[in-house]
Enzyme design. Structure first.
Site, PDB file in Angstrom:
ATOM      1  N   ARG A  47     -13.591  -4.296  21.342  1.00  0.00           N
ATOM      2  CA  ARG A  47     -12.758  -5.261  21.354  1.00  0.00           C
ATOM      3  C   ARG A  47     -11.352  -4.625  22.439  1.00  0.00           C
ATOM      4  NH1 ARG A  47     -11.162  -5.901  15.062  1.00  0.00           N
ATOM      5  NH2 ARG A  47     -10.927  -3.530  15.432  1.00  0.00           N
ATOM      6  N   LYS A  92       7.581  -3.845  16.345  1.00  0.00           N
ATOM      7  CA  LYS A  92       8.008  -2.485  15.628  1.00  0.00           C
ATOM      8  C   LYS A  92       8.815  -1.914  16.134  1.00  0.00           C
ATOM      9  CE  LYS A  92       6.945  -1.492  11.770  1.00  0.00           C
ATOM     10  NZ  LYS A  92       7.384  -1.687  10.567  1.00  0.00           N
ATOM     11  N   TYR A  94       2.307  -6.685  17.430  1.00  0.00           N
ATOM     12  CA  TYR A  94       2.791  -5.848  16.369  1.00  0.00           C
ATOM     13  C   TYR A  94       3.557  -4.487  16.700  1.00  0.00           C
ATOM     14  CZ  TYR A  94       2.079  -2.401  12.594  1.00  0.00           C
ATOM     15  OH  TYR A  94       2.423  -1.372  11.826  1.00  0.00           O
ATOM     16  N   PHE A 115       0.666  -1.120  -0.024  1.00  0.00           N
ATOM     17  CA  PHE A 115      -0.013   0.025  -0.018  1.00  0.00           C
ATOM     18  C   PHE A 115       0.851   1.223  -0.007  1.00  0.00           C
ATOM     19  CE2 PHE A 115      -2.142   2.768   3.338  1.00  0.00           C
ATOM     20  CZ  PHE A 115      -2.665   3.666   2.355  1.00  0.00           C
ATOM     21  N   ARG A 150      -9.155   8.768  16.158  1.00  0.00           N
ATOM     22  CA  ARG A 150      -8.025   8.167  15.460  1.00  0.00           C
ATOM     23  C   ARG A 150      -7.232   9.462  14.598  1.00  0.00           C
ATOM     24  NH1 ARG A 150      -8.297   4.818  18.591  1.00  0.00           N
ATOM     25  NH2 ARG A 150      -7.946   2.688  18.259  1.00  0.00           N
ATOM     26  N   LEU A 167       5.356 -10.588  -2.113  1.00  0.00           N
ATOM     27  CA  LEU A 167       4.032 -10.501  -2.461  1.00  0.00           C
ATOM     28  C   LEU A 167       3.075 -11.332  -1.695  1.00  0.00           C
ATOM     29  CD1 LEU A 167       4.627 -10.898  -6.461  1.00  0.00           C
ATOM     30  CD2 LEU A 167       4.384  -9.060  -5.025  1.00  0.00           C
ATOM     31  N   ALA A 174       8.419  -3.129   4.394  1.00  0.00           N
ATOM     32  CA  ALA A 174       8.068  -4.547   4.354  1.00  0.00           C
ATOM     33  C   ALA A 174       7.662  -5.024   5.986  1.00  0.00           C
ATOM     34  CB  ALA A 174       8.936  -5.510   3.920  1.00  0.00           C
TER      35      ALA A 174
END
Length: 306
Positions: A264, A144, A140, A11, A207, A33, A73
């Protein structure tokens, strides 16, 4: 300059590649990919279908002799990181170290790293500045942030320049439903198909939504500015989920309803950036308002549906 974009079929990466090529840089893309798409690839970029954990990446670096590396990536799906933290760590931490090792061994001048608002976790105050305490609530965000800590060490030990960009919720053309800004593409797909939209909680969660072209421009400026620094890349403004839906519904002019579901636990209630450091040191500012960016995004996807 000779520039590598890892994740250049994804993206944000593919939008960046297009911009770099328009500026007459020599661009190479590495992408496995797994989430990136062949149709996103710019035909003027050289492409290697590779995993960023692949040890053979070093041979590509030595052959191509990159000046700048954009490391985009990543495994970006928060839900997937919770279900499979080992895979998340392999891609986001080990993959990043593999790229850093290749940079070191091939004398790359600078790495520009795409990080995330998820590094902060639940904010103690708003807007979140770069000095805010960091306590991720997802694997995640943890992976990072871990990579963020490796990069300055490589810089000190091996004289590798760097800039780290923490993105807020990025949206725009070529986005899929995963990642932090994916709510826009989820809403968009439902609106295009006349399906009701699901909102978790009461819709009041906020956000900082930033259009992909603004993010690309921040990356371009990072070639020249911001060495050795970390920057928040957002708008400095907040929008609730229910407001976001209302804007998109009005632009589409379609009669779509909302279905509310339970909140959530892993979702942060409110988040937006303070961006003064980016304005002053990166020589960058966001140019596109939310309605403009959403309209451009929806026009793009409408052209795909027709």
């Amino acid at each position: 300059m000779k520039i590598l974009v890892t994740g250049g079929a994804g993206f944000i990466g593919s939008n960046l590649v297009d911009k770099l090529i328009s500026l007459y840089h020599d661009v190479v893309v590495i992408d496995d990919l797994s989430t990136g798409r062949v149709e996103n690839l710019n035909s003027e970029a050289k492409f290697y279908k590779m995993d960023i954990c692949d040890k053979d990446i070093l041979e590509v670096f030595k052959k191509e002799k990159f000046d700048i590396v954009y490391h985009m990536a990543a495994q970006i799906d928060i839900q997937k990181s919770i279900k499979d933290p080992i895979n998340d760590a392999m891609i986001n931490i080990i993959g990043t170290i593999n790229i850093l090792e290749a940079c070191r061994k091939s004398n790359v001048n600078k790495i520009i790293y795409s990080s995330t608002a998820a590094a902060y976790g639940n904010p103690n105050y708003l807007g979140i500045d770069e000095e805010h305490y960091k306590e991720p609530i997802s694997f995640y965000g943890s992976s990072k942030l871990s990579s963020e800590y490796y990069i300055p060490v490589y810089s000190r030990l091996y004289d590798l320049d760097y800039t780290i960009l923490r993105y807020s919720n990025v949206y725009g053309i070529r986005q899929d439903k995963n990642g932090e800004g994916g709510v826009v593409s989820i809403f968009l797909e439902n609106i295009m198909n006349y399906k009701d939209v699901t909102i978790f909680g009461d819709g009041s969660a906020t956000r900082d939504y930033i259009y992909v072209e603004d993010v690309v421009n921040a990356n371009i400026n990072s070639i020249e500015y911001g060495n050795g620094e970390v920057f928040n890349i957002g708008t400095g403004k907040y929008t609730s989920v229910i407001e976001l839906f209302g804007i998109m519904k009005n632009i589409a002019n379609k009669n779509i309803d909302v279905v509310f579901e339970d909140e959530r636990l892993e979702d942060i209630k409110d988040s937006y950036f303070e961006i003064n450091k980016s304005l002053s040191m990166l020589n960058w500012k966001p140019e596109f308002c939310l309605e403009y960016g959403l309209r451009k995004t929806m026009e793009y996807y409408e052209s795909k549906y027709i």
